[in-house]
Design an enzyme around this catalytic site. Sequence first.
Site, PDB file in Angstrom:
ATOM      1  N   LYS A 202       0.839  -1.209   0.000  1.00  0.00           N
ATOM      2  CA  LYS A 202       0.000   0.000   0.000  1.00  0.00           C
ATOM      3  C   LYS A 202       0.873   1.257   0.000  1.00  0.00           C
ATOM      4  O   LYS A 202       0.637   2.201  -0.750  1.00  0.00           O
ATOM      5  CB  LYS A 202      -0.930  -0.010   1.216  1.00  0.00           C
ATOM      6  CG  LYS A 202      -1.715   1.259   1.420  1.00  0.00           C
ATOM      7  CD  LYS A 202      -2.685   1.531   0.298  1.00  0.00           C
ATOM      8  CE  LYS A 202      -3.168   2.967   0.329  1.00  0.00           C
ATOM      9  NZ  LYS A 202      -4.064   3.293  -0.777  1.00  0.00           N
ATOM     10  N   CYS A 256      -3.361  10.499   1.521  1.00  0.00           N
ATOM     11  CA  CYS A 256      -2.591   9.304   1.137  1.00  0.00           C
ATOM     12  C   CYS A 256      -1.227   9.646   0.544  1.00  0.00           C
ATOM     13  O   CYS A 256      -0.201   9.404   1.170  1.00  0.00           O
ATOM     14  CB  CYS A 256      -3.402   8.489   0.143  1.00  0.00           C
ATOM     15  SG  CYS A 256      -4.925   7.851   0.882  1.00  0.00           S
TER      16      CYS A 256
HETATM   17  N1  LIG Z   1      -9.671   8.704   1.922  1.00  0.00           N
HETATM   18  C1  LIG Z   1      -9.074   7.953   1.002  1.00  0.00           C
HETATM   19  O1  LIG Z   1      -9.204   8.184  -0.187  1.00  0.00           O
HETATM   20  C2  LIG Z   1      -8.240   6.750   1.389  1.00  0.00           C
HETATM   21  C3  LIG Z   1      -7.847   5.830   0.406  1.00  0.00           C
HETATM   22  C4  LIG Z   1      -7.118   4.718   0.780  1.00  0.00           C
HETATM   23  C5  LIG Z   1      -6.768   4.543   2.121  1.00  0.00           C
HETATM   24  N2  LIG Z   1      -7.144   5.454   3.054  1.00  0.00           N
HETATM   25  C6  LIG Z   1      -6.765   5.222   4.443  1.00  0.00           C
HETATM   26  O2  LIG Z   1      -7.924   4.839   5.168  1.00  0.00           O
HETATM   27  C7  LIG Z   1      -7.832   5.289   6.520  1.00  0.00           C
HETATM   28  C8  LIG Z   1      -9.058   6.099   6.871  1.00  0.00           C
HETATM   29  O3  LIG Z   1      -9.074   7.256   6.078  1.00  0.00           O
HETATM   30  P1  LIG Z   1     -10.379   8.146   5.894  1.00  0.00           P
HETATM   31  O4  LIG Z   1     -10.098   9.035   4.747  1.00  0.00           O
HETATM   32  O5  LIG Z   1     -11.590   7.305   5.848  1.00  0.00           O
HETATM   33  O6  LIG Z   1     -10.366   8.974   7.284  1.00  0.00           O
HETATM   34  P2  LIG Z   1     -11.494   9.977   7.809  1.00  0.00           P
HETATM   35  O7  LIG Z   1     -10.787  11.003   8.616  1.00  0.00           O
HETATM   36  O8  LIG Z   1     -12.384  10.393   6.696  1.00  0.00           O
HETATM   37  O9  LIG Z   1     -12.380   9.084   8.787  1.00  0.00           O
HETATM   38  C9  LIG Z   1     -11.932   8.490   9.912  1.00  0.00           C
HETATM   39  C10 LIG Z   1     -13.079   8.399  10.926  1.00  0.00           C
HETATM   40  O10 LIG Z   1     -12.590   7.649  12.031  1.00  0.00           O
HETATM   41  C11 LIG Z   1     -13.151   8.204  13.215  1.00  0.00           C
HETATM   42  N3  LIG Z   1     -12.331   7.764  14.336  1.00  0.00           N
HETATM   43  C12 LIG Z   1     -11.060   8.106  14.654  1.00  0.00           C
HETATM   44  N4  LIG Z   1     -10.629   7.424  15.725  1.00  0.00           N
HETATM   45  C13 LIG Z   1     -11.645   6.602  16.084  1.00  0.00           C
HETATM   46  C14 LIG Z   1     -11.820   5.630  17.104  1.00  0.00           C
HETATM   47  N5  LIG Z   1     -10.822   5.351  17.959  1.00  0.00           N
HETATM   48  N6  LIG Z   1     -12.993   4.990  17.191  1.00  0.00           N
HETATM   49  C15 LIG Z   1     -13.992   5.260  16.317  1.00  0.00           C
HETATM   50  N7  LIG Z   1     -13.896   6.167  15.333  1.00  0.00           N
HETATM   51  C16 LIG Z   1     -12.732   6.817  15.207  1.00  0.00           C
HETATM   52  C17 LIG Z   1     -13.157   9.701  12.961  1.00  0.00           C
HETATM   53  O11 LIG Z   1     -14.087  10.365  13.803  1.00  0.00           O
HETATM   54  C18 LIG Z   1     -13.543   9.739  11.473  1.00  0.00           C
HETATM   55  O12 LIG Z   1     -14.953   9.850  11.300  1.00  0.00           O
HETATM   56  C19 LIG Z   1      -6.519   6.077   6.606  1.00  0.00           C
HETATM   57  O13 LIG Z   1      -5.494   5.239   7.054  1.00  0.00           O
HETATM   58  C20 LIG Z   1      -6.254   6.453   5.175  1.00  0.00           C
HETATM   59  O14 LIG Z   1      -4.881   6.652   4.913  1.00  0.00           O
HETATM   60  C21 LIG Z   1      -7.890   6.545   2.728  1.00  0.00           C
END
Ligand SMILES: NC(=O)c1ccc[n+]([C@@H]2O[C@H](COP(=O)([O-])OP(=O)(O)OC[C@H]3O[C@@H](n4cnc5c(N)ncnc54)[C@H](O)[C@@H]3O)[C@@H](O)[C@H]2O)c1
Length: 416
Positions: A202, A256
């Site tokens: 990744k 990312c």
């Molecule tokens: N957004 C993208 O396009 C994308 C693509 C591939 C991978 N990722 C990866 O996926 C992961 C999540 O990214 P995202 O964009 O969805 O993040 P985001 O910030 O949109 O959402 C994360 C959510 O998690 C919640 N949260 C945080 N700690 C928590 C806990 N302990 N218990 C419950 N809820 C909790 C937050 O309130 C938030 O709503 C990251 O590691 C990111 O690098 C994201």
Amino acid sequence: MKICVIGLGYIGLPTASMFASAGCEVVGVDKNPKVIDALNKGEIIIEEKGLAELVSKVVKDKFLRGSLVPEEADVFIITVPTPITTQKKADMSYVISATESIVPYLRKGNLVILESTSPVGTVDELMIPILEKSALKIGEELFVGHSPERVIPGQILKELVFNSRLAGGINPISSEKIAKVYKTFVKGEIYLTDSRTAELCKLAENTYRDVNIAFANELAKICEDLNINVWEAIELCNKHPRVNIHQPGPGVGGHCIAVDPWFIVEKQPDNAKIIELSRKTNDSMPSFVADRIKRILSTINSPKVTILGITYKPDVDDIRESPLIYLIDILKKDGIKVSIYDPHVEKYDGNATDLITAATGSDLLVLGVHHGSFKELPFHKLAEVMRHKNFLDTRNFVSLSDAKDAGFSCYLLGNN
Ligand SMILES: NC(=O)c1ccc[n+]([C@@H]2O[C@H](COP(=O)([O-])OP(=O)(O)OC[C@H]3O[C@@H](n4cnc5c(N)ncnc54)[C@H](O)[C@@H]3O)[C@@H](O)[C@H]2O)c1
């Protein structure tokens, strides 16, 4: 199958909804009450194509519901943020607290999947010691692994189904169980591997793109100096059957590509030389654009710049790590007045309600993000309200002949 998804952001909520639409009982957990209140009303607070309709349906049909705390389930999927600190180190606090939060609910036979993009060793060295507190035998009674997410915002629901994905378990049985879970709705190939390889893959995928963009940005700087149009040069290079140079721009943002390469640098500083230099090259782009802006405005007293688009990519509402935000900060620190217009961003201090308001009295219009709605800008109307008619396209997106017809002096990043 009952699934508990921890973290309902851009990744967690679409994932939870897809499992729900495939007929699984899904509990979506988030620590933000606004997310949970909205979800339980069948609503969402983020922008993603088709998601509002899907969530509304699966909540109404009672396949998905929100909760502030986890509960017992067959599968736990962790999709919490993994940002970087100001020192460019992985901030794993969300993964730690999410993993700790599920421990009281773990039962024999459960599967825990980390989806969050994480440094190599996160599952083995960070999560397993926490999960061991459940007193379950890891790999025999509790199965664990990493299945990273490859989706692109704006296409998440489609790509969740059709992208291939990795099932990286701590042992072969964990990998098989992960693959089986995703086969509920994934139509792409699912490749079995181990958790450390999945973690590295990744990071390497996003780093490949970052390094390639850094190369394009370096070419943009070189071309400005050599009086060559970098966009034309890259297009012609890419006619070579084995060349695929990415596009330059005002920098790289998002959760990312601007973040993940640092996770490799942090663990392998002596080996990750190109990776680190590429990150720094891309991070230098906002100040490179700011310097160009200052040259364009050098003869104007108390100049005002209008930035069109502040998100990190087109047609989304996400401004995380956006290079345009860094550009705005640099310009303001240098005493330049800045107005902003981004139709996708609801709440951002200074974001004008419409294009004409933002451009009124401005000396330079800068296209920062190639949102579809910016393709045909009303240059004649803009010419009437601006103080000086200057236009800088950092994306090679807009027809400069339209701007020139309306009397604008036009500038293009990567072309002098
Ligand atoms: N957004 C993208 O396009 C994308 C693509 C591939 C991978 N990722 C990866 O996926 C992961 C999540 O990214 P995202 O964009 O969805 O993040 P985001 O910030 O949109 O959402 C994360 C959510 O998690 C919640 N949260 C945080 N700690 C928590 C806990 N302990 N218990 C419950 N809820 C909790 C937050 O309130 C938030 O709503 C990251 O590691 C990111 O690098 C994201």
